[in-house]
Enzyme design. Sequence first.
Site, PDB file in Angstrom:
ATOM      1  N   CYS A   2      28.182  20.456 -14.694  1.00  0.00           N
ATOM      2  CA  CYS A   2      28.767  21.374 -15.676  1.00  0.00           C
ATOM      3  C   CYS A   2      27.615  22.131 -16.316  1.00  0.00           C
ATOM      4  O   CYS A   2      26.457  21.798 -16.092  1.00  0.00           O
ATOM      5  CB  CYS A   2      29.497  20.611 -16.777  1.00  0.00           C
ATOM      6  SG  CYS A   2      30.792  19.536 -16.167  1.00  0.00           S
ATOM      7  N   ARG A  27      27.579  26.632 -12.229  1.00  0.00           N
ATOM      8  CA  ARG A  27      27.561  25.169 -12.327  1.00  0.00           C
ATOM      9  C   ARG A  27      28.969  24.593 -12.384  1.00  0.00           C
ATOM     10  O   ARG A  27      29.167  23.382 -12.442  1.00  0.00           O
ATOM     11  CB  ARG A  27      26.777  24.728 -13.563  1.00  0.00           C
ATOM     12  CG  ARG A  27      25.324  25.170 -13.567  1.00  0.00           C
ATOM     13  CD  ARG A  27      24.621  24.719 -14.819  1.00  0.00           C
ATOM     14  NE  ARG A  27      24.532  23.284 -14.913  1.00  0.00           N
ATOM     15  CZ  ARG A  27      23.583  22.537 -14.379  1.00  0.00           C
ATOM     16  NH1 ARG A  27      22.593  23.105 -13.720  1.00  0.00           N
ATOM     17  NH2 ARG A  27      23.588  21.233 -14.505  1.00  0.00           N
ATOM     18  N   TRP A  76      32.850  21.516 -14.382  1.00  0.00           N
ATOM     19  CA  TRP A  76      33.104  21.192 -12.969  1.00  0.00           C
ATOM     20  C   TRP A  76      33.623  19.775 -13.025  1.00  0.00           C
ATOM     21  O   TRP A  76      32.854  18.826 -13.217  1.00  0.00           O
ATOM     22  CB  TRP A  76      31.794  21.291 -12.189  1.00  0.00           C
ATOM     23  CG  TRP A  76      31.913  20.971 -10.738  1.00  0.00           C
ATOM     24  CD1 TRP A  76      31.575  19.802 -10.115  1.00  0.00           C
ATOM     25  CD2 TRP A  76      32.354  21.830  -9.699  1.00  0.00           C
ATOM     26  NE1 TRP A  76      31.801  19.888  -8.777  1.00  0.00           N
ATOM     27  CE2 TRP A  76      32.279  21.121  -8.489  1.00  0.00           C
ATOM     28  CE3 TRP A  76      32.828  23.147  -9.681  1.00  0.00           C
ATOM     29  CZ2 TRP A  76      32.644  21.680  -7.267  1.00  0.00           C
ATOM     30  CZ3 TRP A  76      33.191  23.695  -8.454  1.00  0.00           C
ATOM     31  CH2 TRP A  76      33.094  22.974  -7.277  1.00  0.00           C
ATOM     32  N   ASN A 102      27.244  17.353 -20.055  1.00  0.00           N
ATOM     33  CA  ASN A 102      27.129  17.479 -18.600  1.00  0.00           C
ATOM     34  C   ASN A 102      26.581  16.147 -18.113  1.00  0.00           C
ATOM     35  O   ASN A 102      25.576  15.668 -18.636  1.00  0.00           O
ATOM     36  CB  ASN A 102      26.156  18.621 -18.258  1.00  0.00           C
ATOM     37  CG  ASN A 102      25.712  18.587 -16.815  1.00  0.00           C
ATOM     38  OD1 ASN A 102      26.478  18.224 -15.941  1.00  0.00           O
ATOM     39  ND2 ASN A 102      24.475  18.963 -16.567  1.00  0.00           N
ATOM     40  N   GLY A 103      27.246  15.547 -17.147  1.00  0.00           N
ATOM     41  CA  GLY A 103      26.790  14.247 -16.637  1.00  0.00           C
ATOM     42  C   GLY A 103      27.969  13.319 -16.455  1.00  0.00           C
ATOM     43  O   GLY A 103      29.118  13.761 -16.430  1.00  0.00           O
ATOM     44  N   GLU A 485      24.678  18.990  13.809  1.00  0.00           N
ATOM     45  CA  GLU A 485      24.566  19.721  12.546  1.00  0.00           C
ATOM     46  C   GLU A 485      23.292  20.575  12.531  1.00  0.00           C
ATOM     47  O   GLU A 485      23.297  21.699  12.034  1.00  0.00           O
ATOM     48  CB  GLU A 485      24.588  18.721  11.376  1.00  0.00           C
ATOM     49  CG  GLU A 485      24.387  19.311   9.993  1.00  0.00           C
ATOM     50  CD  GLU A 485      25.446  20.336   9.556  1.00  0.00           C
ATOM     51  OE1 GLU A 485      26.451  20.524  10.259  1.00  0.00           O
ATOM     52  OE2 GLU A 485      25.217  20.971   8.508  1.00  0.00           O
ATOM     53  N   LYS A 489      23.440  24.581  11.907  1.00  0.00           N
ATOM     54  CA  LYS A 489      22.694  25.281  10.843  1.00  0.00           C
ATOM     55  C   LYS A 489      21.863  26.405  11.439  1.00  0.00           C
ATOM     56  O   LYS A 489      21.826  27.513  10.913  1.00  0.00           O
ATOM     57  CB  LYS A 489      21.741  24.330  10.105  1.00  0.00           C
ATOM     58  CG  LYS A 489      22.318  23.398   9.090  1.00  0.00           C
ATOM     59  CD  LYS A 489      22.801  24.023   7.821  1.00  0.00           C
ATOM     60  CE  LYS A 489      24.258  24.382   7.915  1.00  0.00           C
ATOM     61  NZ  LYS A 489      25.198  23.341   7.593  1.00  0.00           N
ATOM     62  N   GLU A 492      24.043  29.349  12.624  1.00  0.00           N
ATOM     63  CA  GLU A 492      24.711  30.033  11.503  1.00  0.00           C
ATOM     64  C   GLU A 492      23.813  31.041  10.790  1.00  0.00           C
ATOM     65  O   GLU A 492      24.259  32.117  10.444  1.00  0.00           O
ATOM     66  CB  GLU A 492      25.095  29.000  10.433  1.00  0.00           C
ATOM     67  CG  GLU A 492      26.434  28.378  10.589  1.00  0.00           C
ATOM     68  CD  GLU A 492      26.714  27.438   9.429  1.00  0.00           C
ATOM     69  OE1 GLU A 492      25.890  26.543   9.155  1.00  0.00           O
ATOM     70  OE2 GLU A 492      27.753  27.612   8.785  1.00  0.00           O
ATOM     71  N   HIS A 508      24.254  15.395  32.803  1.00  0.00           N
ATOM     72  CA  HIS A 508      25.576  15.758  33.311  1.00  0.00           C
ATOM     73  C   HIS A 508      25.850  17.246  33.174  1.00  0.00           C
ATOM     74  O   HIS A 508      26.986  17.654  32.959  1.00  0.00           O
ATOM     75  CB  HIS A 508      26.642  14.916  32.602  1.00  0.00           C
ATOM     76  CG  HIS A 508      26.416  13.450  32.772  1.00  0.00           C
ATOM     77  ND1 HIS A 508      26.780  12.762  33.903  1.00  0.00           N
ATOM     78  CD2 HIS A 508      25.786  12.556  31.976  1.00  0.00           C
ATOM     79  CE1 HIS A 508      26.418  11.492  33.788  1.00  0.00           C
ATOM     80  NE2 HIS A 508      25.804  11.348  32.619  1.00  0.00           N
ATOM     81  N   LYS A 607      32.565  31.192   3.101  1.00  0.00           N
ATOM     82  CA  LYS A 607      32.341  29.851   2.541  1.00  0.00           C
ATOM     83  C   LYS A 607      33.586  28.984   2.690  1.00  0.00           C
ATOM     84  O   LYS A 607      33.505  27.805   2.989  1.00  0.00           O
ATOM     85  CB  LYS A 607      31.940  29.986   1.061  1.00  0.00           C
ATOM     86  CG  LYS A 607      31.563  28.679   0.398  1.00  0.00           C
ATOM     87  CD  LYS A 607      30.218  28.185   0.883  1.00  0.00           C
ATOM     88  CE  LYS A 607      29.890  26.795   0.397  1.00  0.00           C
ATOM     89  NZ  LYS A 607      28.942  26.125   1.321  1.00  0.00           N
TER      90      LYS A 607
END
Length: 612
Positions: A2, A27, A76, A102-103, A485, A489, A492, A508, A607
């Site tokens: 947050c 945030r 958040w 925040n936390g 992955e 990346k 992309e 193969h 996104k």
Amino acid sequence: MCGIIGVTGAADALDILLDGLERLEYRGYDSAGVAVMNDQEVVRWRIADGTQSVATLRHVTQGAPEVHAGIGHTRWATHGQPNETNAHPHLDCSGELALVHNGIIENHAELAAGLVARGHTLVSVTDTEVLAHLIEELLVETGSLVEAVRQALGLVRGAFAIGVMSTREPDVIVAARRISPLIVGRHDGASFLASDIPAILERTRDVVILEDDQIVELRPGAIVVRNLDGKEVTPRAMHVDWDIEAAQKDGYDDYMTKEIAEQPRAIADTLRGRVAPNGSIVLDRFELNEDQVKAVNKIIMVACGSSFHAALVAKYAFERWTRIPVEVDIASEFRYRDPVLDSQTLVIGVSQSGESVDTLQAVRHGAEGGAATMVVTNVVDSTMAREADAVLYTRAGPEISVASTKTVVASIVALQLLGLHIARVRGSLDDASFQQEVAALQSLEGLVAETVTRDAQVKAVAEAIGDARDFFFLGRHAGYPTALEGALKLKEISYLHAEGYPGGELKHGPLAVIEPGCVVVAMATGGPLKEKMLSNVAEVKSRGATVILLVDDGDDEAAAQGDYRIFVPSAPELHAPVKDLVPLQQFAYFLARGRGFNVDRPRNLAKTVTVE
Ligand code: F6R
């Protein structure tokens, strides 16, 4: 994640709060709120209007009287829905004390029980509100806001950056931090606090970045910093000469680098409060009871893109720990293949956004087939989170770069935590192994932090391979999804051809295209299949490929078999992907930057993908 802000001693305090919240929106933006001191009274506005929260807050506060002090928050959500009741600032019983946070307060449940027993009324479903009430009690005892906050913080476990104000000392704001970031600054008779520099950069360029366990008393134009043991300290001031855009990226060149660097924190926050002191796992909204968990005889994970890779990594751990067969399906394929589903099947959707339409439809398909459903997501109250039977939130904070980094590692960690929980309930893992796996998960924060700092070696390798255009990423076991992955990346953000393959599958087919100029990136970190991986490396080398090896620190023998090597700290094979992903992200990043591309906004990608 947050954002918090506060000011005292400025004639346009409300504008300062609102401008700051706009800057802090990255945030979180589930809700926003401000509380100001108006004629010795706390006046509060809170809005839960999604991405519009701060804008709506500005609208509803238009025409409010001039005030000189206040605090603000953009949320958040981690505990409790993103609605107005759970929005900050929170008040004490009297309404004379307001607090933003925040936390995560880990022991909020036990603190809340004590407060309720002592006659307090808590109105929200947040971990934060307890703090307002604890400070309320201690303010009566001590008569000093800073002392009451200091003593209250002695009672909490977890992470916090807070701002508190009370009608008892209307010019004073008290702020403090542990783990969550907090800065303070002063200019022209006013004092400010904020989660980060951009929030107050237009008001002051002279700031103090607070250390853990420091508490600050802000008065108009005066700031006193103490340690939480009460001892005054001389803070180190910093003059900021970044422009606002650089400051929003925390001084990093782009969001992707910033988010790569945030991965240790994303892991720590995802684990925070979920491993109880007795070693058991506490999952916040895991609404499947023990009987339902024991009845599960098949797990199907559904996901897209990087989340699919996170699920694949987790499969290895799930099967070993729970002994339940796990399938991992590409979400867009799942519902069209008539999967076998029944009430003993658990379908787990993995989606950082909680909105990818293919994953959403796959989870719905699971529910229609009678399966229990759950989702692992980074976005509280996203469509999937609302619809599934159970949800486990990652706590990586908003991810702005289109290419996912921190949400991928947070998803792996959350899934592994879930795997351990299921194993514990079913008794499929003995106590010693369980504790060992939990400890391994907890050590990942440090290993990833170490790996993030080693970007120079990755940059050197990326520069050395120059203008190569064909890449194969090879891995075995949990290193295989890591390779997938790494390849994703790279393609992309650098628009280069890259494929991920299981090392054993090479013979193969793919070997046919290996030739000089082709680059092979091989996961050769520890584990029982390392030798076999090195045999695959020999196969590609003999066909002229340039080989980059990912190897454990000190493994010079393996390292010698590559043309280039990237060293990483070692970890048990099931957990290794979390830190091995870091140099792969950095590798893709440096190649993309070398080719002059905007890494945060790659072409042809979105996104959140909400069309099939
Ligand atoms: C890759 C990436 C995408 C997403 C995919 C799923 O860097 O970001 O492949 O992983 O679109 O998105 P979520 O996790 O939101 O369902």
